[in-house]
Design an enzyme around this catalytic site. Structure first.
Site, PDB file in Angstrom:
ATOM      1  N   LYS A 157       0.849  -1.198   0.000  1.00  0.00           N
ATOM      2  CA  LYS A 157       0.000   0.000   0.000  1.00  0.00           C
ATOM      3  C   LYS A 157       0.883   1.246   0.000  1.00  0.00           C
ATOM      4  O   LYS A 157       1.305   1.728   1.040  1.00  0.00           O
ATOM      5  CB  LYS A 157      -0.940   0.040   1.215  1.00  0.00           C
ATOM      6  N   GLY A 202       7.530   5.188   7.547  1.00  0.00           N
ATOM      7  CA  GLY A 202       6.747   6.421   7.599  1.00  0.00           C
ATOM      8  C   GLY A 202       6.980   7.123   8.924  1.00  0.00           C
ATOM      9  O   GLY A 202       8.033   6.976   9.553  1.00  0.00           O
ATOM     10  N   SER A 203       5.967   7.849   9.354  1.00  0.00           N
ATOM     11  CA  SER A 203       6.150   8.704  10.527  1.00  0.00           C
ATOM     12  C   SER A 203       5.804   7.968  11.829  1.00  0.00           C
ATOM     13  O   SER A 203       5.038   6.996  11.830  1.00  0.00           O
ATOM     14  CB  SER A 203       5.254   9.935  10.395  1.00  0.00           C
ATOM     15  N   GLU A 214      10.198   1.509  10.212  1.00  0.00           N
ATOM     16  CA  GLU A 214      11.313   2.388   9.817  1.00  0.00           C
ATOM     17  C   GLU A 214      10.769   3.806   9.879  1.00  0.00           C
ATOM     18  O   GLU A 214       9.998   4.208   9.006  1.00  0.00           O
ATOM     19  CB  GLU A 214      11.781   2.078   8.387  1.00  0.00           C
ATOM     20  N   CYS A 223      14.934  10.146   5.383  1.00  0.00           N
ATOM     21  CA  CYS A 223      15.020   9.843   6.809  1.00  0.00           C
ATOM     22  C   CYS A 223      16.466   9.836   7.299  1.00  0.00           C
ATOM     23  O   CYS A 223      16.738  10.125   8.453  1.00  0.00           O
ATOM     24  CB  CYS A 223      14.383   8.492   7.072  1.00  0.00           C
ATOM     25  N   GLU A 275      11.882  16.442  13.437  1.00  0.00           N
ATOM     26  CA  GLU A 275      12.171  16.119  12.032  1.00  0.00           C
ATOM     27  C   GLU A 275      11.401  17.090  11.144  1.00  0.00           C
ATOM     28  O   GLU A 275      10.170  17.121  11.171  1.00  0.00           O
ATOM     29  CB  GLU A 275      11.754  14.679  11.727  1.00  0.00           C
TER      30      GLU A 275
HETATM   31  P1  NAD Z   1       3.132   8.856   6.988  1.00  0.00           P
HETATM   32  O1  NAD Z   1       3.310   8.108   8.238  1.00  0.00           O
HETATM   33  O2  NAD Z   1       2.239  10.032   6.970  1.00  0.00           O
HETATM   34  O3  NAD Z   1       2.614   7.922   5.820  1.00  0.00           O
HETATM   35  C1  NAD Z   1       3.319   6.749   5.459  1.00  0.00           C
HETATM   36  C2  NAD Z   1       2.350   5.743   4.901  1.00  0.00           C
HETATM   37  O4  NAD Z   1       1.456   5.360   5.932  1.00  0.00           O
HETATM   38  C3  NAD Z   1       1.489   6.237   3.737  1.00  0.00           C
HETATM   39  O5  NAD Z   1       1.350   5.178   2.814  1.00  0.00           O
HETATM   40  C4  NAD Z   1       0.159   6.545   4.412  1.00  0.00           C
HETATM   41  O6  NAD Z   1      -0.940   6.461   3.529  1.00  0.00           O
HETATM   42  C5  NAD Z   1       0.114   5.445   5.440  1.00  0.00           C
HETATM   43  N1  NAD Z   1      -0.764   5.705   6.576  1.00  0.00           N
HETATM   44  C6  NAD Z   1      -1.069   6.885   7.146  1.00  0.00           C
HETATM   45  N2  NAD Z   1      -1.920   6.683   8.171  1.00  0.00           N
HETATM   46  C7  NAD Z   1      -2.148   5.358   8.263  1.00  0.00           C
HETATM   47  C8  NAD Z   1      -2.910   4.538   9.122  1.00  0.00           C
HETATM   48  N3  NAD Z   1      -3.649   5.042  10.125  1.00  0.00           N
HETATM   49  N4  NAD Z   1      -2.901   3.202   8.914  1.00  0.00           N
HETATM   50  C9  NAD Z   1      -2.166   2.654   7.931  1.00  0.00           C
HETATM   51  N5  NAD Z   1      -1.437   3.388   7.074  1.00  0.00           N
HETATM   52  C10 NAD Z   1      -1.422   4.730   7.240  1.00  0.00           C
HETATM   53  O7  NAD Z   1       4.603   9.230   6.525  1.00  0.00           O
HETATM   54  P2  NAD Z   1       5.030  10.061   5.247  1.00  0.00           P
HETATM   55  O8  NAD Z   1       4.730  11.485   5.544  1.00  0.00           O
HETATM   56  O9  NAD Z   1       4.478   9.421   4.023  1.00  0.00           O
HETATM   57  O10 NAD Z   1       6.592   9.808   5.210  1.00  0.00           O
HETATM   58  C11 NAD Z   1       7.491  10.605   5.893  1.00  0.00           C
HETATM   59  C12 NAD Z   1       8.019   9.899   7.118  1.00  0.00           C
HETATM   60  O11 NAD Z   1       8.608   8.647   6.718  1.00  0.00           O
HETATM   61  C13 NAD Z   1       9.121  10.652   7.799  1.00  0.00           C
HETATM   62  O12 NAD Z   1       8.953  10.628   9.186  1.00  0.00           O
HETATM   63  C14 NAD Z   1      10.379   9.881   7.407  1.00  0.00           C
HETATM   64  O13 NAD Z   1      11.460  10.017   8.277  1.00  0.00           O
HETATM   65  C15 NAD Z   1       9.883   8.500   7.348  1.00  0.00           C
HETATM   66  N6  NAD Z   1      10.766   7.657   6.527  1.00  0.00           N
HETATM   67  C16 NAD Z   1      11.564   6.749   7.175  1.00  0.00           C
HETATM   68  C17 NAD Z   1      12.434   5.959   6.450  1.00  0.00           C
HETATM   69  C18 NAD Z   1      13.307   4.934   7.148  1.00  0.00           C
HETATM   70  O14 NAD Z   1      13.812   4.052   6.480  1.00  0.00           O
HETATM   71  N7  NAD Z   1      13.492   5.011   8.449  1.00  0.00           N
HETATM   72  C19 NAD Z   1      12.490   6.083   5.067  1.00  0.00           C
HETATM   73  C20 NAD Z   1      11.667   7.014   4.432  1.00  0.00           C
HETATM   74  C21 NAD Z   1      10.790   7.801   5.195  1.00  0.00           C
END
Ligand code: NAD
Length: 489
Positions: free
Chosen positions: A174, A227-228, A249, A283, A383
């Site tokens: 997804k 993600g976050s 991650e 990240c 961040e």
């Molecule tokens: P986000 O958490 O807003 O979204 C990430 C994903 O989660 C998206 O696909 C989103 O649709 C989904 N999502 C959101 N709410 C959800 C829920 N309630 N249930 C299931 N899925 C849900 O993050 P973002 O803004 O897309 O990405 C940025 C973040 O990702 C930053 O914090 C960054 O540091 C992190 N990141 C980490 C790495 C790593 O390897 N550590 C790599 C890339 C990005």
């Protein structure tokens, strides 16, 4: 306009059941460039059912070396298409093509690495006694839900899809609703590579609907999420009923430490590029630059100068160093942190503004530098995910370590010194999952990647990565089969 208006479920390209068609925005112009299908909960249910059936069917029975062969096919087809994939990723995310080419160009190596791991999951034998033998075996965990972010959709999908398939799992990917195009391209390549129906399913969708359904789904054994932290916490609650396994991650706020004895030219090259790569939306980037006091002014000056040399421009232009933010909300967030930094008393020495003129329609911002930052300021603690460098002075090793570790995050860190003893001492006290010494942002398929503290749970890549997609089965066998009746006499 490109069309990605079908979801990939059970080997079929299908219109969404309860999702929607949206326009994906080119962040360099703020114009729609592609029509993209998003799935809803019903589409997730279909995809999970397809993944479950594939897991129970031929995929489960296929010898590991055959799975490895399919992954190798995928790797080679991916290699052939990498230049095209890089262009689409750049179009969707706004990342400068010179960076995307390097990034996407390496993904086939990852798929080859996962292929090489597929038939190397070995168990152990555990001595008990002459007539009782015990051994362990690794078995695939089942259906995996992979949730990826908008900043690096292809790389994060590669890590999850490659590992899941190597382990013998099936997957529902997804991607983020902002940048889903290249995940459909990945599905098409997987199909051509001979990945059986239902093994990979691609259903982009909104977090609160499709994402939440995937996390709550009782037939999904594990969620691999990038993600976050806010979303990770939500997922923990949503996954509680089904005791979901998670790999997380998450974010980072890396310390990039420059000691006075460093090769200053190399350190500045690394620190400036790592602060602004992908418009700061990575990240791993080094957004807190810790500089030993005797060289602090020189480094500040170098950052000011380099900020002026960064060519911000249209991301598909080969000459461009830095493209726009991937979406408007992120631009707004970055600009808000410029205000926060100023209000906190940090000195804005470069950038800080949205770019006007020919680039005014896109989500472009100047490479930004704050000097005189203290580690207590929000620009040093939170961040930002924008091209904002925070330069923090320090005196000596102990203070550098204390500042570096005074963070909620612990994903990556870097340090520059010519003193081998110091390199070892400091690197071993840094609370981060990845520490680079006289290097930065060096990430390989063979090196475990993941965070301490609020940066996540578990590791991707390396030889251990498969374990997060497997269960351990212990088998204990008696050679005699004798079992006394405990109730006799
Ligand atoms: P986000 O958490 O807003 O979204 C990430 C994903 O989660 C998206 O696909 C989103 O649709 C989904 N999502 C959101 N709410 C959800 C829920 N309630 N249930 C299931 N899925 C849900 O993050 P973002 O803004 O897309 O990405 C940025 C973040 O990702 C930053 O914090 C960054 O540091 C992190 N990141 C980490 C790495 C790593 O390897 N550590 C790599 C890339 C990005």
């Amino acid at each position: 306009m490109a069309h990605y208006d079908r979801l990939f479920i059970g080997g079929e390209w299908q219109a969404p059941q309860d999702g929607e068609l949206i326009e994906s925005i080119d962040p360099s112009t703020a114009e729609p460039w592609a029509e993209v299908a998003l799935g809803g909960p019903a589409d997730i249910d279909l995809a999970v059912a397809a993944a479950r059936d594939a897991f129970a069917g031929p995929w489960r029975k296929m010898p590991a070396w055959e799975r490895a062969g399919i992954l190798r096919n995928l790797a080679e087809l991916y290699r052939a298409e990498a230049p095209r994939l890089a262009e689409i990723e750049t179009r969707d995310c706004g990342r400068a093509i010179r960076e995307t080419r390097m990034d996407v160009g390496a993904h086939s190596q990852w798929y080859h690495w996962f292929a090489s791991l597929a038939d190397k999951s070995e168990g152990r034998t555990i001595p008990i006694d002459e007539s009782v033998h015990a051994f362990t075996s690794k078995v695939p965990i089942g259906v995996v839900g992979a949730v990826t972010p908008w900043n690096a959709p292809l790389l994060t999908a590669c890590w999850k899809v490659g590992t899941a398939l190597a382990a013998g799992c099936t997957i529902v990917l997804k991607p983020s609703e902002f940048t889903a195009a290249t995940s459909f391209e990945l599905a098409r390549i997987a199909e051509a590579a001979g990945v059986p129906r239902g093994v990979i399913n691609v259903v982009p969708g909104r977090g609160a609907s499709a994402g939440a359904r995937l996390v709550r789904h009782p037939e999904v054994a594990k969620i691999s999420f990038t993600g976050s932290g806010v979303t990770a916490r939500r997922m923990l609650l949503d996954g509680a009923d089904t005791l979901k396994r998670f790999t997380f991650e998450l974010g980072g706020k890396a310390a990039h430490i420059i000691f006075a004895d460093a090769d200053l030219e190399a350190a500045i090259n690394a620190a400036t590029s790592s602060a602004w790569v992908h418009c700061g939306q990575a990240c791993a980037l080094g957004s807190r630059i810790l500089v030993e006091r005797p060289i602090y002014d020189r480094v500040v000056e170098a950052f000011r100068e380099r900020a002026g040399q960064v060519r911000v421009g249209m991301p598909l232009d080969d000459a461009t160093h830095m493209g726009p933010h991937a979406h408007e909300q992120q631009l707004i967030k970055t600009l808000s942190y410029v205000d926060i930094g100023r209000a906190e008393g940090a000195e804005l020495i470069a950038g800080g503004r949205r770019i006007e003129g020919a680039l005014a329609r896109g989500y472009f911002v100047e490479p930004t530098v704050f000097a005189g930052v203290s580690n207590a300021m929000r620009v040093a603690r939170e961040e930002i995910f924008g091209p904002v460098a925070a330069l923090i002075p320090f005196d000596g090793e102990e203070e550098a370590i204390a500042i570096a570790n005074d963070s909620d995050f612990g994903l990556t860190a870097g340090l520059w010194t010519r003193d081998v003893g110091r390199a070892l001492r400091v690197s071993q006290r840094i609370e981060a999952g990845m520490v680079w010494v006289n290097a930065y942002r060096y990430i390989r398929w063979s090196t475990p990647y993941g965070g301490f503290k609020l940066s996540g749970w578990g590791r991707e890549n390396g030889t251990d990565a498969l374990e997060a997609y497997q269960e351990t089965r212990t088998t204990i066998m008696s050679a005699t089969g004798a079992f006394a009746n405990p109730y006799a006499a």
